[in-house]
Design an enzyme around this catalytic site. Structure first.
Site, PDB file in Angstrom:
ATOM      1  CG  ASP A  26      -1.915   0.952   1.201  1.00 28.92           C
ATOM      2  OD1 ASP A  26      -2.576   1.424   0.007  1.00 28.92           O
ATOM      3  OD2 ASP A  26      -2.383   1.353   2.183  1.00 28.92           O
ATOM      4  CG  HIS A  43      -0.585   2.020  -9.270  1.00 24.20           C
ATOM      5  ND1 HIS A  43      -0.603   1.782  -7.999  1.00 24.20           N
ATOM      6  CD2 HIS A  43      -1.813   2.711  -9.639  1.00 24.20           C
ATOM      7  CE1 HIS A  43      -1.959   2.181  -7.513  1.00 24.20           C
ATOM      8  NE2 HIS A  43      -2.473   3.005  -8.365  1.00 24.20           N
ATOM      9  CG  LEU A 137       9.418 -17.344  -3.611  1.00 20.94           C
ATOM     10  CD1 LEU A 137       9.316 -17.399  -1.966  1.00 20.94           C
ATOM     11  CD2 LEU A 137       9.628 -15.918  -4.049  1.00 20.94           C
TER      12      LEU A 137
HETATM   13  C1  IPE Z   1      -5.598  -2.712  -0.269  1.00 18.50           C
HETATM   14  O1  IPE Z   1      -5.131  -1.393  -0.375  1.00 18.50           O
HETATM   15  C2  IPE Z   1      -5.214  -3.579  -1.428  1.00 18.50           C
HETATM   16  C3  IPE Z   1      -4.016  -3.682  -2.205  1.00 18.50           C
HETATM   17  C4  IPE Z   1      -2.862  -3.201  -1.713  1.00 18.50           C
HETATM   18  C5  IPE Z   1      -4.104  -4.090  -3.553  1.00 18.50           C
HETATM   19  P1  IPE Z   1      -6.219  -0.443  -0.574  1.00 18.50           P
HETATM   20  O2  IPE Z   1      -5.565   0.973  -0.626  1.00 18.50           O
HETATM   21  O3  IPE Z   1      -7.275  -0.780  -1.551  1.00 18.50           O
HETATM   22  O4  IPE Z   1      -6.872  -0.376   1.076  1.00 18.50           O
HETATM   23  P2  IPE Z   1      -7.954   0.709   1.624  1.00 18.50           P
HETATM   24  O5  IPE Z   1      -8.841   0.896   0.789  1.00 18.50           O
HETATM   25  O6  IPE Z   1      -7.055   1.749   2.087  1.00 18.50           O
HETATM   26  O7  IPE Z   1      -8.310  -0.087   2.918  1.00 18.50           O
HETATM   27  C1  IPE Z   2      -1.763   0.330  -3.274  1.00 15.25           C
HETATM   28  O1  IPE Z   2      -1.299   1.542  -3.306  1.00 15.25           O
HETATM   29  C2  IPE Z   2      -1.897  -0.357  -4.820  1.00 15.25           C
HETATM   30  C3  IPE Z   2      -3.201  -0.837  -5.024  1.00 15.25           C
HETATM   31  C4  IPE Z   2      -4.273  -0.845  -4.288  1.00 15.25           C
HETATM   32  C5  IPE Z   2      -3.567  -1.188  -6.327  1.00 15.25           C
HETATM   33  P1  IPE Z   2      -2.776   2.602  -3.348  1.00 15.25           P
HETATM   34  O2  IPE Z   2      -2.940   2.979  -4.687  1.00 15.25           O
HETATM   35  O3  IPE Z   2      -3.750   2.225  -2.518  1.00 15.25           O
HETATM   36  O4  IPE Z   2      -1.934   3.930  -2.768  1.00 15.25           O
HETATM   37  P2  IPE Z   2      -2.313   4.788  -1.704  1.00 15.25           P
HETATM   38  O5  IPE Z   2      -3.047   4.016  -0.236  1.00 15.25           O
HETATM   39  O6  IPE Z   2      -3.808   5.483  -2.298  1.00 15.25           O
HETATM   40  O7  IPE Z   2      -1.396   5.896  -1.411  1.00 15.25           O
HETATM   41 MG    MG Z   3      -3.987   2.436  -0.402  1.00 14.73          MG
END
Ligand code: IPE
Ligand code: IPE
Ligand code: MG
Length: 257
Positions: A26, A43, A137
């Site tokens: 995240d 990303h 792995l």
């Molecule tokens: C969780 O992250 C899902 C992934 C990392 C793919 P999110 O950014 O979607 O989670 P929330 O919405 O903050 O809980």
């Molecule tokens: C996690 O990073 C990746 C996915 C959920 C695909 P985020 O896109 O949720 O990044 P933040 O949390 O908005 O910074």
């Molecule tokens: Mg996020």
């Protein structure tokens, strides 16, 4: 039936290096926003971190690494971001599969792939087949995955395969054998980057006794040194699985650390 013991039925073996690591990657969007870049740039940058962490886990002897790439709730994001993630997913599968095979890493995908377009579904199948014999792995990508979806699909499949199943015949072992990660033991260590302290519908069933590690580091910045820090923290946990510390101390050789 699954060949892996359930942590609530049998006390699992404990080791200093986690056998199975599950990561919620995240913070990509915030990493980009901080640099005045569009969220999607985060990303793309995050992909580099995945590569490094996969390689390091392989080197350290981790047997299973599972990463959350796209949740069943991430469809709620703006369509442009979802579209970008889909393209990046396909491109990275195409770009990485040979390298994974060369490094003896088998790739698995979990989640409801039927919602992805056919190019992604075909590439996913090809990647799994190409790396199927690899033993170094097992690297699992959770895509359109949700813990609740997983439990529901397991229950549905279990009922479909066992007509006349009586309620008392539904056991943990039976149900877990239908979960999408039935091939892996439960995660020993869960890592979430990006500062949030929640599970966000990741491996709900399997996290029953997993050690939970949270760090403020944003995923694109998460490097090998950060991974080592998480592993050091993990190696200091006392995994009691419901027992007392005194019981652990007296069990001695039965509980290698
Ligand atoms: C969780 O992250 C899902 C992934 C990392 C793919 P999110 O950014 O979607 O989670 P929330 O919405 O903050 O809980
Ligand atoms: C996690 O990073 C990746 C996915 C959920 C695909 P985020 O896109 O949720 O990044 P933040 O949390 O908005 O910074
Ligand atoms: Mg996020």
């Amino acid at each position: 039936m699954t060949s892996h013991a359930s942590s609530t039925q049998t006390i699992p073996e404990v080791s200093a290096i986690p056998r199975h690591v599950a990561i919620v990657m995240d913070g990509n969007g915030r990493w980009a926003s901080k640099r005045l870049m569009p969220r999607v740039a985060g990303h793309s940058e995050g992909l580099g971190a995945v590569r490094k962490i996969v390689e390091e886990c392989r080197k350290l002897g981790v047997q299973y690494l599972t990463v959350f790439a796209f949740s069943s709730e991430n469809w709620r994001r703006p369509p442009e971001e979802v579209g970008f993630l889909m393209k990046l997913f396909l491109k990275s599968l195409k770009g990485e599969v040979s390298r994974l095979a060369e490094n003896d890493i088998s790739l698995r995908l979990i989640g409801d792939l039927s919602r992805f377009d056919s190019a992604i579904q075909e590439m996913a199948q090809f990647s799994e087949e190409k790396t199927a014999g690899c033993k170094g792995l097992t690297f699992t990508i959770a895509a359109n995955y949700g813990g609740r979806w997983d439990i529901l699909q397991a229950m549905r499949q279990c009922l479909a395969n066992n007509p006349g199943l009586q309620p008392e015949q539904v056991t943990e072992d039976l149900l877990t054998s239908y979960l999408s990660m039935a091939y892996a033991p439960e995660p020993d260590l869960f890592i979430r980057t990006g500062g949030e302290q929640r599970v966000s519908n990741f491996l709900l069933w399997q996290l029953a006794y997993t050690e939970l590690y949270f760090t403020d580091v944003l995923w694109p910045d998460f490097d090998v040194a950060h991974l080592h820090r998480a592993f050091d923290w993990f190696s200091q946990r006392e995994r009691r699985f419901g027992r007392t510390s005194a019981q652990l101390a007296s069990a001695g050789a039965d509980n290698p650390v």
